[in-house]
Scaffold this motif. Sequence first.
Motif, mmCIF file in Angstrom:
data_model
loop_
_atom_site.group_PDB
_atom_site.id
_atom_site.type_symbol
_atom_site.label_atom_id
_atom_site.label_comp_id
_atom_site.label_asym_id
_atom_site.label_seq_id
_atom_site.Cartn_x
_atom_site.Cartn_y
_atom_site.Cartn_z
ATOM 1 N N LEU A 106 -3.680 -3.338 -8.276
ATOM 2 C CA LEU A 106 -5.002 -3.846 -7.891
ATOM 3 C C LEU A 106 -5.995 -2.700 -7.749
ATOM 4 O O LEU A 106 -7.146 -2.800 -8.178
ATOM 5 C CB LEU A 106 -4.911 -4.610 -6.568
ATOM 6 N N GLY A 107 -5.553 -1.628 -7.116
ATOM 7 C CA GLY A 107 -6.472 -0.524 -6.883
ATOM 8 C C GLY A 107 -5.720 0.784 -6.757
ATOM 9 O O GLY A 107 -4.507 0.817 -6.540
ATOM 10 N N ALA A 108 -6.481 1.876 -6.894
ATOM 11 C CA ALA A 108 -5.895 3.212 -6.775
ATOM 12 C C ALA A 108 -7.001 4.161 -6.357
ATOM 13 O O ALA A 108 -8.163 3.768 -6.266
ATOM 14 C CB ALA A 108 -5.299 3.651 -8.110
ATOM 15 N N THR A 109 -6.640 5.418 -6.118
ATOM 16 C CA THR A 109 -7.679 6.371 -5.773
ATOM 17 C C THR A 109 -8.379 6.842 -7.045
ATOM 18 O O THR A 109 -7.761 6.959 -8.100
ATOM 19 C CB THR A 109 -7.123 7.567 -4.986
ATOM 20 N N ARG A 110 -9.677 7.101 -6.911
ATOM 21 C CA ARG A 110 -10.420 7.617 -8.063
ATOM 22 C C ARG A 110 -10.304 9.133 -8.130
ATOM 23 O O ARG A 110 -10.677 9.748 -9.118
ATOM 24 C CB ARG A 110 -11.903 7.247 -7.923
ATOM 25 N N ASP A 111 -9.850 9.756 -7.034
ATOM 26 C CA ASP A 111 -9.756 11.224 -7.020
ATOM 27 C C ASP A 111 -8.558 11.675 -6.189
ATOM 28 O O ASP A 111 -7.439 11.611 -6.657
ATOM 29 C CB ASP A 111 -11.080 11.847 -6.531
ATOM 30 N N ASP A 112 -8.784 12.078 -4.930
ATOM 31 C CA ASP A 112 -7.673 12.583 -4.121
ATOM 32 C C ASP A 112 -6.791 11.435 -3.606
ATOM 33 O O ASP A 112 -7.295 10.377 -3.245
ATOM 34 C CB ASP A 112 -8.205 13.334 -2.887
ATOM 35 N N ALA A 113 -5.494 11.698 -3.535
ATOM 36 C CA ALA A 113 -4.592 10.750 -2.874
ATOM 37 C C ALA A 113 -4.808 10.871 -1.363
ATOM 38 O O ALA A 113 -5.324 11.885 -0.874
ATOM 39 C CB ALA A 113 -3.153 11.065 -3.227
ATOM 40 N N ALA A 114 -4.400 9.828 -0.628
ATOM 41 C CA ALA A 114 -4.606 9.820 0.824
ATOM 42 C C ALA A 114 -3.923 11.031 1.484
ATOM 43 O O ALA A 114 -4.520 11.710 2.330
ATOM 44 C CB ALA A 114 -4.091 8.513 1.417
ATOM 45 N N GLY A 115 -2.682 11.312 1.099
ATOM 46 C CA GLY A 115 -1.955 12.435 1.695
ATOM 47 C C GLY A 115 -2.592 13.769 1.340
ATOM 48 O O GLY A 115 -2.663 14.689 2.163
ATOM 49 N N GLU A 116 -3.085 13.849 0.101
ATOM 50 C CA GLU A 116 -3.776 15.053 -0.364
ATOM 51 C C GLU A 116 -5.028 15.294 0.487
ATOM 52 O O GLU A 116 -5.328 16.434 0.876
ATOM 53 C CB GLU A 116 -4.156 14.810 -1.825
ATOM 54 N N ALA A 117 -5.760 14.214 0.795
ATOM 55 C CA ALA A 117 -6.962 14.336 1.629
ATOM 56 C C ALA A 117 -6.571 14.845 3.015
ATOM 57 O O ALA A 117 -7.213 15.751 3.560
ATOM 58 C CB ALA A 117 -7.674 12.986 1.728
ATOM 59 N N PHE A 118 -5.494 14.292 3.585
ATOM 60 C CA PHE A 118 -5.011 14.781 4.891
ATOM 61 C C PHE A 118 -4.677 16.267 4.803
ATOM 62 O O PHE A 118 -5.028 17.050 5.694
ATOM 63 C CB PHE A 118 -3.769 14.000 5.330
ATOM 64 N N ASP A 119 -3.983 16.660 3.732
ATOM 65 C CA ASP A 119 -3.555 18.060 3.611
ATOM 66 C C ASP A 119 -4.750 18.997 3.461
ATOM 67 O O ASP A 119 -4.765 20.096 4.026
ATOM 68 C CB ASP A 119 -2.591 18.223 2.429
ATOM 69 N N LYS A 120 -5.755 18.570 2.705
ATOM 70 C CA LYS A 120 -6.931 19.429 2.507
ATOM 71 C C LYS A 120 -7.758 19.532 3.786
ATOM 72 O O LYS A 120 -8.267 20.610 4.131
ATOM 73 C CB LYS A 120 -7.790 18.886 1.359
ATOM 74 N N VAL A 121 -7.895 18.417 4.496
ATOM 75 C CA VAL A 121 -8.630 18.440 5.759
ATOM 76 C C VAL A 121 -7.881 19.303 6.780
ATOM 77 O O VAL A 121 -8.486 20.051 7.551
ATOM 78 C CB VAL A 121 -8.863 16.996 6.272
ATOM 79 N N LEU A 162 -1.793 3.781 -4.101
ATOM 80 C CA LEU A 162 -1.717 2.596 -4.947
ATOM 81 C C LEU A 162 -1.728 1.335 -4.100
ATOM 82 O O LEU A 162 -0.991 1.228 -3.114
ATOM 83 C CB LEU A 162 -0.417 2.603 -5.777
ATOM 84 N N LEU A 163 -2.554 0.377 -4.512
ATOM 85 C CA LEU A 163 -2.571 -0.938 -3.883
ATOM 86 C C LEU A 163 -2.006 -1.908 -4.915
ATOM 87 O O LEU A 163 -2.555 -2.049 -6.002
ATOM 88 C CB LEU A 163 -4.012 -1.291 -3.506
ATOM 89 N N LEU A 200 0.872 -1.171 0.000
ATOM 90 C CA LEU A 200 0.000 0.000 0.000
ATOM 91 C C LEU A 200 0.910 1.223 0.000
ATOM 92 O O LEU A 200 1.631 1.458 0.967
ATOM 93 C CB LEU A 200 -0.905 0.014 1.237
ATOM 94 N N LEU A 201 0.882 1.973 -1.100
ATOM 95 C CA LEU A 201 1.678 3.193 -1.202
ATOM 96 C C LEU A 201 0.751 4.393 -1.070
ATOM 97 O O LEU A 201 -0.162 4.569 -1.876
ATOM 98 C CB LEU A 201 2.417 3.252 -2.546
ATOM 99 N N VAL A 202 0.984 5.165 -0.031
ATOM 100 C CA VAL A 202 0.104 6.300 0.262
ATOM 101 C C VAL A 202 0.927 7.571 0.448
ATOM 102 O O VAL A 202 1.582 7.744 1.472
ATOM 103 C CB VAL A 202 -0.752 6.020 1.527
ATOM 104 N N SER A 203 0.892 8.433 -0.565
ATOM 105 C CA SER A 203 1.699 9.650 -0.478
ATOM 106 C C SER A 203 0.829 10.851 -0.782
ATOM 107 O O SER A 203 -0.400 10.747 -0.821
ATOM 108 C CB SER A 203 2.874 9.559 -1.455
ATOM 109 N N GLY A 204 1.482 12.007 -0.993
ATOM 110 C CA GLY A 204 0.727 13.215 -1.280
ATOM 111 C C GLY A 204 0.082 13.188 -2.663
ATOM 112 O O GLY A 204 -0.943 13.818 -2.888
ATOM 113 N N GLY A 205 0.697 12.454 -3.575
ATOM 114 C CA GLY A 205 0.201 12.454 -4.947
ATOM 115 C C GLY A 205 -0.385 11.128 -5.411
ATOM 116 O O GLY A 205 -1.010 11.069 -6.475
#
Length: 377
Positions: free
Chosen positions: A174-189, A161-162, A153-158
């Motif tokens: 296997l999977g990816a984000t359909r919109d915001d990356a996990a780090g991007e979501a943290f930064d926006k929140v 990826l699974l 599981l790679l979770v960065s600002g940009g």
Amino acid sequence: MSRELRDRAERTAHGDRPLRVLALETSCDETSAAVVEGRGDAVALRSLVILSQDVHRLFGGVVPELASRAHLTSVVPVVERALADAGLALGDLDAVAVTHAPGLVGALLVGVSYGKALAFGAGVPLVGVHHMEGHLFATALEHADATPPFTALLVSGGHTLLLDVAAWGAYRLLGATRDDAAGEAFDKVAKLLGLPYPGGRHVEALAREAASTGDAAAAAAAARHRFARPMLRANQTPDDPDYYDVSFSGLKTAVLHAVRRAEAAGALDDGERAAIARGFQDALVETLVEKTFRAARQHGRTRVVLGGGVACNGALVAAMRRRLEPRGAAVFAPTPRLATDNAAMIARAGLFRLERGDVADLALNAYASRPIPGLAR
Ligand code: KG4
Ligand code: ZN
């Protein structure tokens, strides 16, 4: 590439002497250089220098042109320091590796251009490394068992990826984000909650306050902010297109509404902000853990490797362990220094590419986006 260099790369790849690789990483807002030494999966970190560009804090996000300029002023001393810390000279190296994709093109070009000059000057092969392949290798520098086969599981600002990693260089998306990356979501929140950039660790710290107060009011606030788990339903099957994918933009909007509601009611105090941070983090973490669990189970993997800046998040790592370890899968996460952007992971991935003979020539270019080499859908 000249015949002489190609022959040298061939000999390097097939010998048994430990290889020394210097790497540069300039894809975003860290100027970093590192040296690793070894072969196969027996690779040791000899030095690592990371210079974080503080200027972007003023703007609440990375300003590309400022990033390029900051890389230009710091890349030479950063490389010199990495060589000095390793006790090596340019002539002791077997290759120079450099991140050439994905990232900010202007920032990448600083590393790529300087990397070419160093490789040319030292007369050694140049290796172009994909930044996300670097993140895949980071944990292996710290944990001897963080090697394939594993679920990643790679979770960065940009990126989010699974991956199923059957072997180094053989990756299945296997999977990816359909919109915001996990780090991007943290930064926006973080921004919505009035926290500094980059906000991931600040959101984590705030969420921890909601977890630790433990009184009835805090419990009630937390219950009010139970956000829906995005793309996570019990009746999904591996054939569903969203079985592994994630999406965080709806969660971010839910946080926005929660903040506005609390503000309108004059109730956005520290306790409420902490409860919202906690509710957001819980939803994001549970989604990532469940999707990773599905991937490991479906592919029979007994190792899970985390990477990228969000892998610094203690709640994510702890939840991943709680879910996977009782089911027989070991979870490996890098320390923060190797989770966030750094050249050590680029050197480690570069050494693998060097051994495979995947070397570049002086026409190596930089790309804003590019698939990971060896990736199959
Ligand atoms: O991998 P990275 O250093 O850079 C990219 O390649 O993007 O990841 C940076 C991201 C930022 O979004 C940052 O907020 C997030 O990682 N991050 C965290 C934490 N530490 C850094 N997110 C959540 N919790 C943390 N403790
Ligand atoms: Zn990164």
